[in-house]
Design a protein around this motif. Structure first.
Motif, short mmCIF file in Angstrom:
data_model
loop_
_atom_site.label_atom_id
_atom_site.label_comp_id
_atom_site.label_asym_id
_atom_site.label_seq_id
_atom_site.Cartn_x
_atom_site.Cartn_y
_atom_site.Cartn_z
N MET A 1 0.84 -1.20 0.00
CA MET A 1 0.00 0.00 0.00
C MET A 1 0.87 1.25 0.00
N GLY A 2 0.48 2.25 -0.76
CA GLY A 2 1.27 3.46 -0.83
C GLY A 2 0.72 4.54 0.08
N ILE A 3 0.37 4.19 1.31
CA ILE A 3 -0.19 5.20 2.20
C ILE A 3 0.91 5.82 3.04
N LYS A 4 1.12 7.12 2.84
CA LYS A 4 2.16 7.82 3.58
C LYS A 4 1.50 8.73 4.60
N ASN A 5 2.00 8.70 5.80
CA ASN A 5 1.42 9.54 6.84
C ASN A 5 2.39 10.65 7.24
N PHE A 6 1.91 11.87 7.20
CA PHE A 6 2.73 12.98 7.66
C PHE A 6 2.47 13.16 9.15
N MET A 7 3.47 12.94 9.95
CA MET A 7 3.30 13.11 11.39
C MET A 7 3.40 14.59 11.71
N GLY A 8 2.46 15.08 12.46
CA GLY A 8 2.56 16.48 12.87
C GLY A 8 3.56 16.58 14.00
N LYS A 9 4.16 17.75 14.13
CA LYS A 9 4.99 17.96 15.32
C LYS A 9 4.03 18.01 16.50
N LEU A 65 -8.06 2.08 2.56
CA LEU A 65 -7.51 1.33 1.41
C LEU A 65 -7.16 2.26 0.26
N GLY A 66 -7.91 3.35 0.13
CA GLY A 66 -7.68 4.25 -0.99
C GLY A 66 -8.69 5.38 -0.98
N ILE A 67 -8.69 6.12 -2.09
CA ILE A 67 -9.63 7.23 -2.25
C ILE A 67 -10.24 7.11 -3.64
N THR A 98 -4.81 4.22 -4.80
CA THR A 98 -4.29 3.63 -3.56
C THR A 98 -3.05 4.36 -3.04
N THR A 99 -2.58 5.34 -3.80
CA THR A 99 -1.46 6.16 -3.31
C THR A 99 -2.07 7.32 -2.56
N VAL A 100 -2.22 7.17 -1.27
CA VAL A 100 -2.95 8.16 -0.48
C VAL A 100 -2.01 8.83 0.51
N GLU A 101 -2.07 10.14 0.56
CA GLU A 101 -1.31 10.89 1.55
C GLU A 101 -2.26 11.18 2.71
N THR A 102 -1.88 10.80 3.91
CA THR A 102 -2.70 11.11 5.08
C THR A 102 -1.93 12.11 5.94
N ILE A 103 -2.63 12.78 6.83
CA ILE A 103 -1.91 13.63 7.77
C ILE A 103 -2.32 13.29 9.19
N ASP A 104 -1.47 13.69 10.10
CA ASP A 104 -1.64 13.38 11.50
C ASP A 104 -2.64 14.34 12.14
#
Length: 155
Positions: A1-9, A65-67, A98-104
């Motif tokens: 899965m190409g799900i990347k999560n941006f962790m917030g500070k 799973l995706g968007i 399925t390449t989804v960018e998520t954020i924290d």
């Protein structure tokens, strides 16, 4: 899965006067979601009915799973015309991105605004321990900014 999560500070404890503007405080939580086996035509109906331009695809455990978006549906309409593919046997699973960018959820809203600009997305899912907990859109960020207006922008 190409799900990347941006962790917030993680927001440091601040002086009482300053309210940290966290993504989780502004995200939408009652989301319209889709399943992999759903038909693209049904997705189009839901997008129109709810006046949304896309939504998250989850499994029965509410894991992301995706968007699927209006654009994915448009591509389907176009392909079925040119390749004579029947529309009624096309599932979300075949069309979703399925390449989804998520954020924290703990990311500052102003940092989220920067992500919107850099990545040119209209929305980001917020995932907590693999489960979809919300979604933040550009409009949600604008609402947060308006609430900030009387306050100090320099958090």
């Amino acid at each position: 899965m190409g799900i990347k999560n941006f962790m917030g500070k993680r927001a440091a404890p601040e002086k009482e006067a300053e309210v940290p503007m966290l993504v989780r405080d502004y995200m939408a939580q009652n989301l319209v979601t889709f399943r992999e086996h759903e038909n693209v035509m049904d997705v189009m109906e839901k997008l129109i009915k709810h006046s949304i331009s896309g939504g998250c695809v989850v499994n029965e455990r509410n894991e992301l799973l995706g968007i699927i978006s209006e654009g994915d549906c448009m591509k389907q309409i176009s392909d079925s015309r040119y390749y004579n593919m029947p529309m009624n046997d096309l599932t979300v699973g075949k069309r979703m991105n399925t390449t989804v960018e998520t954020i924290d959820g703990n990311m500052n809203v102003l940092d989220a605004a920067k992500k919107f600009i850099e990545l040119k997305f209209r929305r980001f899912p917020i995932v907590d321990e693999g489960k979809l907990v919300g979604q933040i859109s550009q409009k949600d960020v604008l609402k947060a900014a308006l609430r900030l207006k009387g306050q100090n922008w320099h958090h």
